[in-house]
Design an enzyme around this catalytic site. Structure first.
Site, short mmCIF file in Angstrom:
data_model
loop_
_atom_site.label_atom_id
_atom_site.label_comp_id
_atom_site.label_asym_id
_atom_site.label_seq_id
_atom_site.Cartn_x
_atom_site.Cartn_y
_atom_site.Cartn_z
N HIS A 42 38.38 30.54 36.29
CA HIS A 42 38.29 32.18 36.62
C HIS A 42 37.10 32.55 36.41
O HIS A 42 36.49 32.52 35.25
CB HIS A 42 39.35 32.76 35.89
CG HIS A 42 39.94 34.18 36.49
ND1 HIS A 42 38.93 35.19 36.29
CD2 HIS A 42 40.87 34.56 37.33
CE1 HIS A 42 39.53 36.12 36.83
NE2 HIS A 42 40.58 35.95 37.62
N ASN A 69 48.33 36.77 37.49
CA ASN A 69 47.48 36.77 36.63
C ASN A 69 47.38 38.08 35.65
O ASN A 69 46.67 38.97 36.24
CB ASN A 69 45.92 36.41 36.86
CG ASN A 69 45.08 36.26 35.76
OD1 ASN A 69 45.47 36.02 34.66
ND2 ASN A 69 43.71 36.23 36.20
N GLU A 97 38.31 33.03 44.97
CA GLU A 97 38.42 34.48 44.63
C GLU A 97 36.92 34.98 44.54
O GLU A 97 36.42 34.98 43.49
CB GLU A 97 38.86 34.74 43.09
CG GLU A 97 40.51 34.12 43.04
CD GLU A 97 41.03 34.92 41.90
OE1 GLU A 97 41.94 35.78 42.05
OE2 GLU A 97 40.63 34.76 40.76
N GLY A 146 39.60 43.11 41.27
CA GLY A 146 39.73 44.30 40.38
C GLY A 146 39.22 45.49 41.04
O GLY A 146 38.95 46.55 40.22
N SER A 168 41.90 41.58 44.89
CA SER A 168 42.55 43.02 45.32
C SER A 168 43.67 42.72 46.56
O SER A 168 43.75 43.44 47.32
CB SER A 168 41.65 43.86 46.04
OG SER A 168 40.49 44.33 44.89
C1 PEP Z 1 42.48 37.90 39.39
O1 PEP Z 1 41.90 38.47 38.35
O2 PEP Z 1 42.50 36.83 39.58
C2 PEP Z 1 42.68 38.95 40.70
C3 PEP Z 1 42.72 38.63 41.68
O3 PEP Z 1 42.73 40.37 40.16
P1 PEP Z 1 43.06 41.54 41.39
O4 PEP Z 1 44.10 41.23 42.00
O5 PEP Z 1 43.31 42.67 40.24
O6 PEP Z 1 41.97 41.58 42.19
#
Ligand code: PEP
Length: 229
Positions: free
Chosen positions: A87, A6, A156, A162, A192
């Site tokens: 999301h 993403n 998530e 992030g 992450s």
């Molecule tokens: C995301 O926004 O879907 C995500 C998983 O971001 P990150 O890997 O940067 O935590």
């Protein structure tokens, strides 16, 4: 394993093009994984045989008076048939309610899209106990046809996105186990994910793939993640 990148509001049209040709070249003969990339709308392009391009968001209309949005007509031009819905950044920052998310979901199911449907709880819910987490996540299925055949769910936790702080292996295992008793579709973990935790995360039985933000922005590094599984 499913690997989904993403980009969020990162990358330009030209950097996306070189990213996709690099990644396609790297994974060309590797058919053991399924790979999706979600570039920004301005950088949409056709999928390659081994990298499916999806859109991070779109409006539930063919076209029309929806300033700032893109609809089916614009997606068709690039042959896009895959979309991210729900999301947490769209829910939290752009204010998409569960009602809007569900309407979007329904529209894109009617149009045969593959949907990666994202759910995840904020930190205060995680801290108030696992029952609260599951109650919160279950509410994110309101109005969603969980039997839609072209569905992938991405769990998530918002506090892991992030932040550099992934959920622990135990937290992922327990949450994915509980989610698998609700939905029988491929289940991704996101939050992450990076080179140092991908091996452990991908070895969890209930993890069918990962949705990756920051660690997906460089094609070679993203391929390293794929290759290490
Ligand atoms: C995301 O926004 O879907 C995500 C998983 O971001 P990150 O890997 O940067 O935590």
């Amino acid at each position: 394993m499913i690997f989904a990148a993403n980009f969020k509001c990162n990358h330009t049209r030209s950097s996306t093009q070189s990213y996709i040709s690099t990644l396609s070249e790297l994974i060309k003969s590797d058919t053991s994984h399924e790979c999706f990339v979600f570039p920004p709308a301005t950088a949409l392009l056709a999928s390659t045989p081994n990298v499916t391009i999806g859109v991070q968001n779109a409006y539930m209309a063919q076209n029309g008076a929806y300033t700032g949005e893109i609809g089916l007509e614009q997606l068709d031009e690039f042959g896009i048939k895959t979309i991210l819905i729900g999301h947490s950044e769209r829910r939290e920052i752009l204010g998409e309610s569960q009602e809007i998310v569900a309407k979007k979901f329904q529209y894109f199911t009617e149009n045969g899209f593959k949907i990666i449907y994202c759910i995840g709880e904020p930190l205060e819910i995680r801290e108030s106990g696992f029952d609260s987490v599951m109650e919160y996540l279950t509410e994110q299925f309101i109005g969603i046809d969980i039997n839609y055949p072209n569905l992938i769910v991405a769990y998530e936790p918002i506090w892991a996105i992030g932040t550099g702080r992934s959920a622990t292996i135990d937290e992922i295992t327990i949450t994915h186990k509980a989610l698998k008793s609700i939905v029988s579709v491929p289940l991704l973990y996101g939050g992450s994910v990076n080179l140092s935790n991908i091996k452990e995360i991908s070895s969890i039985d209930e993890v069918d793939g990962v949705l990756v933000g920051s660690a997906s922005l460089d094609a070679v590094k993203f391929y390293e993640l794929i290759r290490s599984c």
